[in-house]
Design a protein around this motif. Structure first.
Motif, short mmCIF file in Angstrom:
data_model
loop_
_atom_site.label_atom_id
_atom_site.label_comp_id
_atom_site.label_asym_id
_atom_site.label_seq_id
_atom_site.Cartn_x
_atom_site.Cartn_y
_atom_site.Cartn_z
N LEU A 102 57.29 -37.41 -21.69
CA LEU A 102 57.86 -36.24 -22.34
C LEU A 102 57.94 -36.45 -23.84
O LEU A 102 57.89 -35.50 -24.62
CB LEU A 102 59.25 -35.96 -21.76
N HIS A 103 58.05 -37.70 -24.26
CA HIS A 103 58.14 -38.02 -25.69
C HIS A 103 56.81 -38.56 -26.22
O HIS A 103 56.77 -39.12 -27.31
CB HIS A 103 59.27 -39.04 -25.91
N HIS A 104 55.78 -38.38 -25.44
CA HIS A 104 54.43 -38.79 -25.85
C HIS A 104 53.48 -37.60 -25.82
O HIS A 104 52.28 -37.76 -25.62
CB HIS A 104 53.92 -39.91 -24.94
N GLY A 105 54.02 -36.40 -25.98
CA GLY A 105 53.18 -35.23 -26.10
C GLY A 105 52.91 -34.47 -24.82
O GLY A 105 52.01 -33.62 -24.79
N LEU A 106 53.68 -34.73 -23.74
CA LEU A 106 53.42 -34.03 -22.48
C LEU A 106 53.54 -32.52 -22.64
O LEU A 106 52.73 -31.77 -22.08
CB LEU A 106 54.39 -34.52 -21.40
N SER A 107 54.52 -32.04 -23.40
CA SER A 107 54.68 -30.58 -23.54
C SER A 107 53.47 -29.95 -24.21
O SER A 107 53.01 -28.87 -23.81
CB SER A 107 55.96 -30.28 -24.34
N HIS A 108 52.89 -30.61 -25.22
CA HIS A 108 51.68 -30.08 -25.88
C HIS A 108 50.49 -30.10 -24.91
O HIS A 108 49.65 -29.19 -24.91
CB HIS A 108 51.36 -30.90 -27.12
#
Length: 292
Positions: A102-108
């Motif tokens: 989640l803090h490694h760009g999962l949302s993007h």
């Protein structure tokens, strides 16, 4: 009754002429006449009047026409949907993930995939690695983002990315202002680790890292999620070693420091069942490779 009979019926109902209907269907008139006779026998009613004046729909034929059209339209829609599902244009992807992603760009990553595949429903759930492995085996997930590639039979994986481990310290820790610290300097502090039950492989790995550098960590608390580990550190209950992604989590009361020792990085893997349809999975992983 066969769909070819319905197609013959609709062509003749539109044209009201055997020659034109046969030409439209790319067939000769005799097979068309046979198909209409077979359809009428199947329906149990005469659908067309044929005489010297031409061809006309009977009242039964007029009544049959809307239903025949609906059947053909429904069949075409079903075929189109099947082709779209096979091509990965429509469907449902059940995705599990560990908190670090989640803090490694999962949302993007998710946004990029949804932009390319707006008709695919993606259901996401945060689970630790072991729970995701169990969910894959039970066919409750299609794709899992986990911290291990040690998998039971029936599952396979591929690496996604790796990131360094960082020391995670309470903000009031004496080394909070240092640019980097040694792992050995944490030997006398209580440790907060990821739960052995939640990720046996990861738990054992942190223990082994510490042992390889001269000490066995004094375990104080365990968390089932990495954010729980970081939050416990922020409460001043101990220290930990965590993936670098959590330095971007924005949790107050905690600091992250580089370690002087060269440690094997923390890796994240995509895992899935060997059997089953992988079109949506491959499209999702392709979106990651584009955005990575």
């Amino acid at each position: 009754m066969e769909f070819r009979h319905l197609r013959c019926f609709m062509a003749l109902a539109d044209e009201l002429h055997f020659g034109r209907a046969a030409q439209r269907l790319a067939m000769s008139q005799p097979p068309l006449s046979v198909a209409i006779q077979q359809l009428e026998a199947s329906v149990g009613a005469r659908l067309f009047e044929r005489d010297s004046k031409g061809v006309r729909l009977t009242p039964a034929g007029e009544a049959f026409r809307p239903g025949a059209l609906a059947l053909l339209d429904g069949a075409e829609q079903a075929c189109a949907l099947a082709r779209e599902v096979q091509a990965g244009e429509v469907g449902r992807l059940r995705l599990g993930f560990v908190g670090s992603t989640l803090h490694h760009g999962l949302s993007h990553w998710l946004q990029a995939f949804q932009a390319r595949h707006p008709r695919v429903e993606v259901v996401v759930v945060e689970l630790n690695s072991q729970d995701q492995i169990d969910a894959l085996l039970k066919d409750e997930l299609d794709l899992a983002l986990i911290h291990t590639d040690r998998l039971p039979p029936g599952l396979t994986s591929q690496p996604l990315y790796a990131e360094p481990f960082l020391a995670c310290l309470p903000a009031a820790h004496p080394a909070a202002e240092a640019a980097e610290i040694t792992l050995a300097s944490l030997a006398d502090h209580p440790f907060i680790l990821f739960s052995r039950k939640g990720s046996p492989d990861y738990h054992a790995r942190i223990i082994e890292i510490c042992r390889a550098h001269g000490f066995y960590p004094r375990l104080q608390h365990e968390g089932r999620h990495w954010l729980s580990v970081v939050s416990l550190v922020a409460q001043g209950l101990g220290v930990s070693i965590v993936p670098a992604a959590f330095a971007r989590a924005g949790i107050p009361g905690v600091v992250f420091k580089r370690l002087t020792e060269a440690l094997e990085p923390s890796a994240v893997f995509a895992a899935w069942r060997r059997e089953g349809d992988g079109v949506l999975r491959e499209q999702f992983l392709a979106a990651w490779r584009i955005g990575a």
